[in-house]
Write an enzyme that holds these catalytic residues in place. Sequence first.
Site, PDB file in Angstrom:
ATOM      1  N   ASP A  62       0.858  -1.184   0.000  1.00  0.00           N
ATOM      2  CA  ASP A  62       0.000   0.000   0.000  1.00  0.00           C
ATOM      3  C   ASP A  62       0.897   1.238   0.000  1.00  0.00           C
ATOM      4  OD1 ASP A  62       0.882  -0.634   2.509  1.00  0.00           O
ATOM      5  OD2 ASP A  62      -1.109  -0.963   3.349  1.00  0.00           O
ATOM      6  N   GLU A 112      -5.686   3.270   3.836  1.00  0.00           N
ATOM      7  CA  GLU A 112      -6.246   3.833   5.086  1.00  0.00           C
ATOM      8  C   GLU A 112      -7.642   4.389   4.860  1.00  0.00           C
ATOM      9  OE1 GLU A 112      -4.950   3.395   7.873  1.00  0.00           O
ATOM     10  OE2 GLU A 112      -2.832   3.007   7.511  1.00  0.00           O
TER      11      GLU A 112
END
EC number: 3.5.1.47
Length: 370
Positions: free
Chosen positions: A66, A125
Amino acid sequence: MDTITVRRQLHRIPELGFQEFKTQAFLLDRIKQLPQDNLMVQVWKTGILVKVKGTSSKQVIGFRSDIDGLPIQEETGYDFKSEHEGNMHACGHDFHMTIALGALETIARNPIRDDVVFIFQPAEEGPGGALPMLQSDEFKKWKPDIIFGLHVAPEYQTGVVAIRKGLLFANTSELFIDFKGKGGHAAYPHLSNDMIVAASHFVTQLQSIISRRVNPLDSAVITVGKITGGTKQNIIAEQARVEGTIRALSPETMRIVKHEIENQVGGIEKSFDCQAEIDYGANYYQVYNDPNRTESFLQYCQKENHEVVICSEAMTGEDFGYFLKDIPGFMFWLGVNSESGLHSSTLKPDEKALDKAIKIVSGYIQFLSA
Ligand SMILES: CC(=O)N[C@@H](CCC[C@H](N)C(=O)O)C(=O)O
């Protein structure tokens, strides 16, 4: 590649979900510096997919990192601290990207039999990049047969692999509730419906869902991380907003918790004569490690003497769960030995974990392709 320099450069430029423009440009520039003969690159939104063509591929191996940061004001005291006021790589995604770049370089410079796709995914997130990326034409074109990823873990010693077969991370859902009532003068409470009081009642009774509605042999968490409301100390607030997150060990328990939240919110509407709106924001599917793929990784770690701990499930969430719902694979925790935890403004992961992790990741890819 000088891994520490790369990590520090990335650490300086944390960007929020789907705004990772500088991060994407930095990654593309690093990818351009690798031998290009067997490399193919696709850009998807602010993310990147890089394929290293194998010599005579039998399978496609995927590794995912990520790439987004968090809205946290950094307090590490690093001389390479975030240049983006109010944003920080406080969840270790600067580590994840550096490890992916390092493993990519190893595989690009040392050709192997199978195709390997390195996935640089935005917005973990929030609002969640994994699901739309998985559904994109770009991803479908290079869909891996096996996929794996890692997450830094401050609580383990540097370089330790912590993993388990089956459930690793929880199902998550964000939670946003807006209460709307009638504001007024602080001295005339009987003429208003005070949303600070309504929201406060709601927040205190919320935890009874965990203690009285979830089977004590199961587990769930509701955390309220933010409350806002009102305008001035002597005005009765006509609005309040509660922001939080729900965690559950199964999709079924998540359904129960949401149903109970809706019941309680309905009760608050009645007792405070107000309106409330619930928004569940981003929802992440559980991270469930495929037992066979995890076993093969454990065998590899044993063969190469990488230190392994069999860990318990955690209530953290990861949209990597969507990849694992569709493609067999696993995620593991990588020990980075930091006193401060994830999502802390003083998180200081040990950079010695970087080269160890690059060895673990590229070594496993080579092991799978042998
Ligand atoms: C590993 C980690 O810390 N992941 C985050 C995922 C966030 C999910 C979502 N935005 C939420 O807040 O529910 C976590 O908080 O566990």
